[in-house]
Motif scaffolding. Structure first.
Motif, mmCIF file in Angstrom:
data_model
loop_
_atom_site.group_PDB
_atom_site.id
_atom_site.type_symbol
_atom_site.label_atom_id
_atom_site.label_comp_id
_atom_site.label_asym_id
_atom_site.label_seq_id
_atom_site.Cartn_x
_atom_site.Cartn_y
_atom_site.Cartn_z
ATOM 1 N N VAL A 136 0.874 -1.078 -0.072
ATOM 2 C CA VAL A 136 0.004 0.101 -0.265
ATOM 3 C C VAL A 136 0.912 1.221 -0.172
ATOM 4 N N GLY A 137 0.617 2.142 -0.923
ATOM 5 C CA GLY A 137 1.434 3.377 -0.953
ATOM 6 C C GLY A 137 2.748 3.219 -1.680
ATOM 7 N N THR A 138 2.931 2.299 -2.364
ATOM 8 C CA THR A 138 4.316 1.829 -2.907
ATOM 9 C C THR A 138 4.079 1.796 -4.381
ATOM 10 N N ASP A 139 5.038 1.824 -5.139
ATOM 11 C CA ASP A 139 5.039 1.490 -6.727
ATOM 12 C C ASP A 139 4.676 0.179 -6.728
ATOM 13 N N PHE A 140 4.319 -0.766 -5.909
ATOM 14 C CA PHE A 140 4.092 -2.160 -6.154
ATOM 15 C C PHE A 140 2.622 -2.226 -5.772
ATOM 16 N N ASP A 141 1.794 -1.519 -5.478
ATOM 17 C CA ASP A 141 0.347 -1.302 -5.404
ATOM 18 C C ASP A 141 -0.351 -1.426 -6.485
ATOM 19 N N PHE A 142 -1.033 -2.597 -6.826
ATOM 20 C CA PHE A 142 -1.980 -2.769 -7.771
ATOM 21 C C PHE A 142 -3.243 -3.131 -7.621
ATOM 22 N N THR A 143 -3.645 -2.782 -6.135
ATOM 23 C CA THR A 143 -4.927 -3.328 -5.878
ATOM 24 C C THR A 143 -5.935 -2.424 -6.793
ATOM 25 N N GLU A 144 -5.656 -1.649 -7.190
ATOM 26 C CA GLU A 144 -6.559 -0.803 -8.170
ATOM 27 C C GLU A 144 -6.139 -0.853 -9.577
ATOM 28 N N PRO A 145 -6.688 -0.893 -10.750
ATOM 29 C CA PRO A 145 -6.147 -0.805 -12.102
ATOM 30 C C PRO A 145 -5.098 -0.039 -11.881
ATOM 31 N N ARG A 146 -3.861 -0.168 -12.872
ATOM 32 C CA ARG A 146 -2.803 0.839 -12.965
ATOM 33 C C ARG A 146 -2.348 0.724 -14.464
ATOM 34 N N PRO A 147 -2.155 1.718 -15.018
ATOM 35 C CA PRO A 147 -1.291 1.681 -16.409
ATOM 36 C C PRO A 147 0.056 0.921 -16.312
ATOM 37 N N MET A 148 0.292 0.013 -17.217
ATOM 38 C CA MET A 148 1.477 -0.652 -17.283
ATOM 39 C C MET A 148 2.696 -0.022 -18.188
ATOM 40 N N ASP A 149 2.428 1.171 -18.706
ATOM 41 C CA ASP A 149 2.904 2.116 -19.510
ATOM 42 C C ASP A 149 4.694 2.302 -18.790
ATOM 43 N N GLY A 150 5.532 1.427 -19.238
ATOM 44 C CA GLY A 150 7.027 1.595 -18.640
ATOM 45 C C GLY A 150 7.039 0.883 -17.518
ATOM 46 N N VAL A 151 6.199 0.313 -16.769
ATOM 47 C CA VAL A 151 6.379 -0.554 -15.531
ATOM 48 C C VAL A 151 7.161 -1.949 -15.769
ATOM 49 N N ARG A 152 8.257 -1.943 -14.805
ATOM 50 C CA ARG A 152 8.903 -3.162 -14.936
ATOM 51 C C ARG A 152 8.727 -4.025 -13.600
ATOM 52 N N LEU A 153 8.256 -5.175 -13.614
ATOM 53 C CA LEU A 153 8.006 -5.927 -12.392
ATOM 54 C C LEU A 153 9.125 -7.381 -12.560
ATOM 55 N N ALA A 154 9.364 -7.411 -11.530
ATOM 56 C CA ALA A 154 9.913 -8.894 -11.116
ATOM 57 C C ALA A 154 9.811 -9.354 -9.629
ATOM 58 N N VAL A 155 8.515 -9.626 -9.334
ATOM 59 C CA VAL A 155 8.357 -9.369 -7.979
ATOM 60 C C VAL A 155 7.460 -10.607 -7.330
ATOM 61 N N PRO A 156 7.488 -11.069 -6.344
ATOM 62 C CA PRO A 156 6.853 -12.237 -5.882
ATOM 63 C C PRO A 156 5.821 -11.435 -4.785
ATOM 64 N N PHE A 157 4.418 -11.480 -5.148
ATOM 65 C CA PHE A 157 3.669 -10.978 -4.069
ATOM 66 C C PHE A 157 2.628 -12.199 -3.487
ATOM 67 N N SER A 158 2.229 -11.647 -2.353
ATOM 68 C CA SER A 158 1.297 -12.441 -1.320
ATOM 69 C C SER A 158 0.518 -11.767 -0.603
ATOM 70 N N ALA A 159 -0.041 -12.516 0.430
ATOM 71 C CA ALA A 159 -1.441 -11.761 1.055
ATOM 72 C C ALA A 159 -2.374 -11.626 -0.163
ATOM 73 N N LEU A 160 -2.830 -12.790 -0.688
ATOM 74 C CA LEU A 160 -3.608 -12.532 -1.794
ATOM 75 C C LEU A 160 -5.010 -12.355 -1.414
ATOM 76 N N ASP A 161 -5.925 -11.641 -1.853
ATOM 77 C CA ASP A 161 -7.245 -11.140 -1.512
ATOM 78 C C ASP A 161 -8.291 -12.056 -1.859
#
Length: 328
Positions: free
Chosen positions: A216-241
């Motif tokens: 929450v409040g970070t660049d890794f918060d995708f809990t609401e739809p976010r544009p992918m333009d230029g976004v780079r990810l290599a992230v394991p997420f957890s606490a799946l809702d």
């Protein structure tokens, strides 16, 4: 003429058949078409047959000569990397073969690049099986099944793992689909992930550097739809809702609101998201992989969410892919 159904604009026939290379099994039903390979029990392609034309949802890339690495394959008996191929289990030291020397890790288990054995293949369903026998640093015997079936809500992929050995065994499983919102470029899509925490990763090694942190409040918060333009990810997420029906839903959509939904069950408590190039030849394409997994990378050393299967014990779980934003 090629019989593949990889994302491409020419609508070709798709009756996959044995040839010089691996066999790929085509299934159809409920407006969907899928191709599942005997190698890695991988989902090579999933297409929704919209009246306006085929709409790709998953696949290994548009160029069969340069397929995306690990595309759609089963990653077991661990997903991600094991640091230096080394871990202890039940007080016993294990040294796996380091399969990715650049990262110094044993990566994605033993079955993602092996041929699975066919159990059955019908119009809308294919089931395959493989045995994990004794390997360097792995003294455990497991039997895995992978079943892919098309239904009203798209593709459902179901898995079982049975300990057929005499000793309890550590276990983890992931699956590596690359997702598409039709032909929309990734930078023009939006992404929503039902994930509350993430594990920081050393990008050079693909291994965790810290424990889970809130998004929450970070660049890794995708809990609401976010544009992918230029976004780079290599992230394991957890606490799946989970939703009220105990299903976890993630979405990749184009500007018109249409796209693909990944549905998982709580047994897949982790989701790796990566936009790193997936080309086996290191090519530049940006593709999004959303990888349902039971545990994080290097789980055997971290001791996080490692499953332990007793002799004769069976584990099972499933995930699914289907369209959203269509009148279906």
């Amino acid at each position: 003429m090629s019989d593949s159904i990889h994302p491409q604009r020419d609508d070709q026939p798709i009756d996959a058949r044995p040839g010089d290379g691996p066999t790929h099994y085509v299934i159809r039903g409920f407006g969907y078409r899928a191709e599942v390979s005997e190698v890695g029990a991988a989902v090579r392609a999933l297409v929704y047959d919209d009246p306006s034309g085929p709409y790709p949802l998953a696949g290994s890339g548009p160029d069969p000569e340069h397929a995306l690495r690990y595309a759609g394959a089963v990653l077991a008996p661990w997903p991600g990397g094991v640091r230096d191929g080394h871990f202890f289990f039940d007080g016993i030291e294990h040294q796996l073969t380091v399969t990715d020397p650049d990262r110094g890790a044993a990566v994605h288990g033993f079955v993602w690049n092996r041929k699975w054995n066919l159990v059955s293949h019908t119009a809308a369903r294919v089931e395959q099986v493989i045995e994990i026998g004794l390997q360097t640093g792995w003294p455990y015997r497991l039997l895995l099944t992978a079943t892919h079936e098309l239904g009203e809500y798209g593709l459902v992929a179901s898995y079982t793992a049975t300990n057929i050995g005499d000793y309890h065994a550590p276990f983890g499983l992931g699956v590596h689909p690359y997702l598409y919102a039709g032909y929309t470029p990734l930078d023009d899509c939006t992404l929503r992930l039902a994930a509350g925490t993430r594990v920081p990763i050393d990008r050079q090694r693909g291994l965790p550097t810290a424990y889970s942190q809130p998004v929450v409040g970070t660049d890794f918060d995708f809990t609401e739809p976010r544009p992918m333009d230029g976004v780079r990810l290599a992230v394991p997420f957890s606490a799946l809702d989970e939703d009220a029906d105990e299903v976890i839903r993630h979405r990749l959509c184009g500007p018109d609101g249409r796209g693909v939904e990944l549905r998982t069950v709580p047994e897949f408590g982790w989701l790796y998201a990566t936009t790193e190039t997936g080309r086996a030849d290191g090519g530049p394409e940006r593709s999004l992989a959303l990888i349902p997994a039971t545990c994080p990378p290097d789980a055997f050393n971290l001791g996080i969410d490692v499953l332990v299967l007793q002799p004769g014990e069976v584990w099972d779980a499933s995930w699914g892919l289907g369209v959203v934003g269509f009148s279906v």
